[in-house]
Write an enzyme that holds these catalytic residues in place. Structure first.
Site, PDB file in Angstrom:
ATOM      1  N   ASP A 135       0.851  -1.185   0.000  1.00 50.81           N
ATOM      2  CA  ASP A 135       0.000   0.000   0.000  1.00 50.81           C
ATOM      3  C   ASP A 135       0.891   1.241   0.000  1.00 50.81           C
ATOM      4  O   ASP A 135       1.560   1.536   0.996  1.00 50.81           O
ATOM      5  CB  ASP A 135      -0.895  -0.026   1.250  1.00 50.81           C
ATOM      6  N   HIS A 136       0.889   1.952  -1.127  1.00 46.21           N
ATOM      7  CA  HIS A 136       1.787   3.099  -1.273  1.00 46.21           C
ATOM      8  C   HIS A 136       1.360   4.287  -0.416  1.00 46.21           C
ATOM      9  O   HIS A 136       2.099   5.274  -0.300  1.00 46.21           O
ATOM     10  CB  HIS A 136       1.849   3.514  -2.744  1.00 46.21           C
ATOM     11  N   ARG A 137       0.191   4.229   0.195  1.00 44.49           N
ATOM     12  CA  ARG A 137      -0.208   5.311   1.111  1.00 44.49           C
ATOM     13  C   ARG A 137       0.661   5.314   2.360  1.00 44.49           C
ATOM     14  O   ARG A 137       0.879   6.371   2.968  1.00 44.49           O
ATOM     15  CB  ARG A 137      -1.678   5.142   1.514  1.00 44.49           C
TER      16      ARG A 137
END
Length: 432
Positions: free
Chosen positions: A399-401
């Protein structure tokens, strides 16, 4: 008495009937399984809450039913009345309904349309004292919409209070407009595929619907990136071969999966952000101090992900046995819903099927998933020489968040090191 579908657990309010092991005329005992229900990704047995003869089945296989819906009717042989109900059955007027707060059983019920929370019943089926019926008529309340909490679905004053409070709460809630993006989505177009040739149809199973919903949620929510790498597992597989017989003597199969479990947990401890979740409501990161690893299992019905708990506290022998047990029960659809919840990280191993790199989808609310392909012999430059080595494809989706590319690259490098330098002592542990 009517036997109704009880509460199924947190966030679960419906399911699909898989089988009905009883028929009309059968004698059932309290606690006996009367229905098997597919809910989420699990099949759960539903027990009878009383004993008697089945007089009528109210559902059939394939029906989708909700909590509180009548499953079947029982002839108990004698009317059961509790002492606390004697005043109501004698016709004594009930006390006035309090306007004060009333405890509601499930907060999810408050958010639903009260008018549709239960299937309609005939007046004959309503179990309530005459005084309560009279009060409901005076208040303009249809008792067929009130869920009874007492034995056999009997409605008492507390049920009526809770129903009124839910009506008040729903009336006070502002109506939320649909999101702009939702209003622009056109309904699916019906296509007649038979115009171009012969076709056959098969209904989508409840499990496949759940999988589709979860994958869609992950796809639309998580901005994901996949990091690829390879691990040289030549030495590891030789080590496995050395101890394989010892594990089999203890009724365990030493596959690559339990070894990867240990290597993953060791890497998670060095990179705790991969063992976290995003709490969007609180805008906070939740770091978990436990290591419950999910294993994606390919079954005839669809993908199931049982969770192995406390991997860091178990040796390879324990993990090997647990992996085999969970995979077998997943294929037989014998997993409970709790056994597929609470994971902190997931592994999807396609090595037994074939293929190399792929891009696994993050299993929310986790933030990363590791994909394993089939190991293959390759020509590799090692110590300035071209050697034949067994290379394992790795694919880490995240998850690049929460996780940046540099962090993911370091995680993958450390995981490769754990696999390539797996300690022989870990193999021995549990064999003494």
């Amino acid at each position: 008495m009517d036997v109704k579908l009880p509460k199924l657990g947190e966030g679960a309010d419906s399911g699909v009937v898989v089988s009905l092991p009883v028929k009309e005329g059968d004698q059932v005992k309290e606690g006996q399984t009367i229905l098997e229900l597919e809910n989420e990704k699990a099949i759960a047995p539903i027990p009878a809450n009383g004993s008697g003869t089945v007089t009528k089945l109210r559902v059939k296989e394939g029906d989708k039913i909700s909590v509180g819906q009548v499953i079947l009717s029982l002839d108990t042989g004698a009317a059961e009345a509790k002492p606390t109900k004697e005043r109501e059955s004698a016709g004594e007027a009930p006390k006035a309904i309090s306007a004060g707060p009333v405890q509601v059983e499930d907060e999810h019920e408050e958010e639903t349309d009260v008018a549709a929370e239960m299937p309609s019943k005939s007046d004959v089926e309503i179990a309530a004292a005459p005084s309560l019926r009279r009060l409901a008529r005076e208040l303009g309340i249809d008792l067929r919409r009130v869920r009874g909490s007492e034995r056999g679905g009997r409605i008492v004053m507390a049920d009526l209070r809770a129903y009124i409070q839910r009506l008040q709460k729903l009336a006070s809630q502002p109506k939320t407009a649909a999101a702009p993006t939702q209003s622009k989505i056109a309904p699916p177009e019906a296509i007649d595929f038979s115009r171009w040739g012969a076709i056959s149809r098969q209904p989508i199973s409840q499990l496949r619907k759940v999988i589709a919903q979860r994958m869609s949620e992950s796809w639309t929510t998580v901005p994901r990136v996949t990091q690829f790498d390879e691990a040289d597992i030549t030495a590891l597989m030789e080590l496995r071969k050395k101890y394989q017989a010892a594990y089999e003597a203890r009724r365990a199969r030493l596959t690559l999966t339990p070894v990867v479990l240990k290597a993953v947990v060791a890497t998670l401890k060095r990179h705790p952000i991969f063992n976290s979740s995003l709490d969007e409501a609180a805008q906070a990161m939740v770091f978990k101090e436990y290591y419950h690893i999910g294993l994606a299992v390919d079954t005839d019905a669809g993908l199931l992900v049982p969770v192995i708990r406390d991997v860091d506290k178990k040796d390879l022998l324990q993990l090997a046995k647990e992996v085999e047990d969970l995979a077998a029960r997943a294929r037989d659809r014998k997993l409970s819903l709790d056994e597929m919840k609470g994971g902190t990280f997931t592994i999807s191993n396609q090595g037994g099927i074939g293929g190399a790199q792929f891009t696994p989808i993050v299993n929310l609310p986790e933030v990363a998933i590791l994909g394993l392909g089939r190991g293959a012999l390759k020509a590799v430059v090692k110590e300035n020489q071209i050697q034949q080595r067994l290379m394992l494809p790795l694919a880490l989706s995240y998850d690049h968040r929460l996780i940046d590319g540099g962090v993911a690259a370091r995680f993958t490098v450390d995981l490769v090191q754990e696999l390539e330098n797996f300690a022989e002592e870990e193999m021995k542990r549990g064999l003494e």
